[in-house]
Design a protein around this motif. Structure first.
Motif, PDB file in Angstrom:
ATOM      1  N   SER A  48      32.857   4.419  71.406  1.00  0.00           N
ATOM      2  CA  SER A  48      33.744   4.413  70.242  1.00  0.00           C
ATOM      3  C   SER A  48      33.986   5.830  69.715  1.00  0.00           C
ATOM      4  CB  SER A  48      33.146   3.565  69.117  1.00  0.00           C
ATOM      5  OG  SER A  48      32.028   4.235  68.566  1.00  0.00           O
ATOM      6  N   PHE A  49      34.971   5.945  68.828  1.00  0.00           N
ATOM      7  CA  PHE A  49      35.252   7.228  68.184  1.00  0.00           C
ATOM      8  C   PHE A  49      34.015   7.743  67.459  1.00  0.00           C
ATOM      9  CE2 PHE A  49      36.422   9.620  64.393  1.00  0.00           C
ATOM     10  CZ  PHE A  49      37.150  10.660  64.965  1.00  0.00           C
ATOM     11  N   GLU A  50      33.330   6.849  66.739  1.00  0.00           N
ATOM     12  CA  GLU A  50      32.164   7.250  65.962  1.00  0.00           C
ATOM     13  C   GLU A  50      31.021   7.758  66.843  1.00  0.00           C
ATOM     14  OE1 GLU A  50      34.169   3.800  63.809  1.00  0.00           O
ATOM     15  OE2 GLU A  50      33.634   4.264  65.875  1.00  0.00           O
ATOM     16  N   PHE A  51      30.966   7.273  68.074  1.00  0.00           N
ATOM     17  CA  PHE A  51      29.921   7.686  69.011  1.00  0.00           C
ATOM     18  C   PHE A  51      30.410   8.751  69.992  1.00  0.00           C
ATOM     19  CE2 PHE A  51      27.995   3.957  67.275  1.00  0.00           C
ATOM     20  CZ  PHE A  51      26.625   4.097  67.463  1.00  0.00           C
ATOM     21  N   GLY A  52      31.564   9.350  69.732  1.00  0.00           N
ATOM     22  CA  GLY A  52      32.031  10.500  70.507  1.00  0.00           C
ATOM     23  C   GLY A  52      32.866  10.199  71.733  1.00  0.00           C
ATOM     24  N   GLN A  53      33.180   8.942  71.998  1.00  0.00           N
ATOM     25  CA  GLN A  53      34.006   8.557  73.144  1.00  0.00           C
ATOM     26  C   GLN A  53      33.514   9.188  74.449  1.00  0.00           C
ATOM     27  OE1 GLN A  53      37.736   9.676  71.219  1.00  0.00           O
ATOM     28  NE2 GLN A  53      38.274   7.501  71.110  1.00  0.00           N
ATOM     29  N   TRP A  54      32.216   9.119  74.664  1.00  0.00           N
ATOM     30  CA  TRP A  54      31.528   9.630  75.850  1.00  0.00           C
ATOM     31  C   TRP A  54      31.620  11.147  76.024  1.00  0.00           C
ATOM     32  CZ3 TRP A  54      28.212   6.180  76.986  1.00  0.00           C
ATOM     33  CH2 TRP A  54      28.528   4.829  76.978  1.00  0.00           C
ATOM     34  N   SER A  55      32.044  11.874  75.016  1.00  0.00           N
ATOM     35  CA  SER A  55      32.161  13.331  75.105  1.00  0.00           C
ATOM     36  C   SER A  55      30.814  13.985  74.799  1.00  0.00           C
ATOM     37  CB  SER A  55      33.203  13.831  74.097  1.00  0.00           C
ATOM     38  OG  SER A  55      33.147  15.241  73.998  1.00  0.00           O
ATOM     39  N   LEU A  56      30.356  14.846  75.689  1.00  0.00           N
ATOM     40  CA  LEU A  56      29.105  15.565  75.453  1.00  0.00           C
ATOM     41  C   LEU A  56      29.208  16.501  74.255  1.00  0.00           C
ATOM     42  CD1 LEU A  56      28.056  16.405  79.117  1.00  0.00           C
ATOM     43  CD2 LEU A  56      27.184  14.587  77.636  1.00  0.00           C
ATOM     44  N   THR A  97      16.610  22.333  77.031  1.00  0.00           N
ATOM     45  CA  THR A  97      16.921  23.665  76.526  1.00  0.00           C
ATOM     46  C   THR A  97      17.834  24.417  77.491  1.00  0.00           C
ATOM     47  OG1 THR A  97      14.861  24.483  77.491  1.00  0.00           O
ATOM     48  CG2 THR A  97      14.825  23.879  75.164  1.00  0.00           C
ATOM     49  N   SER A  98      17.758  24.099  78.787  1.00  0.00           N
ATOM     50  CA  SER A  98      18.682  24.676  79.768  1.00  0.00           C
ATOM     51  C   SER A  98      18.950  23.629  80.841  1.00  0.00           C
ATOM     52  CB  SER A  98      18.092  25.948  80.397  1.00  0.00           C
ATOM     53  OG  SER A  98      16.921  25.638  81.115  1.00  0.00           O
ATOM     54  N   GLY A  99      20.113  23.722  81.448  1.00  0.00           N
ATOM     55  CA  GLY A  99      20.489  22.742  82.455  1.00  0.00           C
ATOM     56  C   GLY A  99      21.305  21.621  81.846  1.00  0.00           C
ATOM     57  N   PRO A 100      21.784  20.736  82.707  1.00  0.00           N
ATOM     58  CA  PRO A 100      22.669  19.651  82.244  1.00  0.00           C
ATOM     59  C   PRO A 100      21.896  18.566  81.489  1.00  0.00           C
ATOM     60  CG  PRO A 100      22.229  19.400  84.574  1.00  0.00           C
ATOM     61  CD  PRO A 100      21.596  20.698  84.155  1.00  0.00           C
ATOM     62  N   PRO A 101      22.577  17.882  80.579  1.00  0.00           N
ATOM     63  CA  PRO A 101      21.965  16.733  79.884  1.00  0.00           C
ATOM     64  C   PRO A 101      21.633  15.633  80.884  1.00  0.00           C
ATOM     65  CG  PRO A 101      23.983  17.412  78.784  1.00  0.00           C
ATOM     66  CD  PRO A 101      23.921  18.156  80.086  1.00  0.00           C
ATOM     67  N   ARG A 102      20.598  14.867  80.569  1.00  0.00           N
ATOM     68  CA  ARG A 102      20.193  13.743  81.440  1.00  0.00           C
ATOM     69  C   ARG A 102      20.503  12.432  80.713  1.00  0.00           C
ATOM     70  NH1 ARG A 102      14.221  15.552  82.885  1.00  0.00           N
ATOM     71  NH2 ARG A 102      14.304  15.860  80.658  1.00  0.00           N
ATOM     72  N   TRP A 103      21.331  11.599  81.351  1.00  0.00           N
ATOM     73  CA  TRP A 103      21.740  10.312  80.783  1.00  0.00           C
ATOM     74  C   TRP A 103      20.674   9.287  81.062  1.00  0.00           C
ATOM     75  CZ3 TRP A 103      26.588   9.542  78.405  1.00  0.00           C
ATOM     76  CH2 TRP A 103      27.413  10.676  78.407  1.00  0.00           C
TER      77      TRP A 103
END
Length: 103
Positions: A48-56, A97-103
């Motif tokens: 949803s919009f409130e949850f960022g629409q899957w945008s990091l 702190t570094s590297g890509p986020p982990r889902w």
């Protein structure tokens, strides 16, 4: 473990013609248990919009404290649709702190 507490409150927002319209809102309190390393954080991304629409870039950051760790919490106000159920998907994201986020 994920816990959610929902309460409804009215929220006023400016309509296109500058009229104030009351829109029902649910305040959603989310909790998760996540052990992290120093400097890492837990965020939420969703459909949803409130949850960022899957945008990091628009994720919701959760918070913890020395007293509550490893429990992380976040509070989100979600617009309700009058007379209709609303389906929102979300995932917790571990942000190192570094590297890509982990889902």
């Amino acid at each position: 473990a994920i816990l959610a507490n929902v309460s409804r409150t009215p929220l006023a927002f400016a309509h296109a013609c500058a009229m104030a319209v009351a829109t029902p809102v649910a305040t959603v309190e989310l909790q998760c248990v996540c052990r992290t390393e120093m400097g890492e954080k837990v965020s939420i991304a969703g459909s949803s919009f409130e949850f960022g629409q899957w945008s990091l870039e628009r994720m919701i950051d959760m918070v913890t404290s020395p007293d509550s760790y490893p429990v992380w919490t976040a509070t989100v106000e979600v617009m309700l649709q009058e007379g209709a159920a609303r389906h929102i998907e979300f995932k917790h994201v571990l942000v190192p702190t570094s590297g890509p986020p982990r889902w």
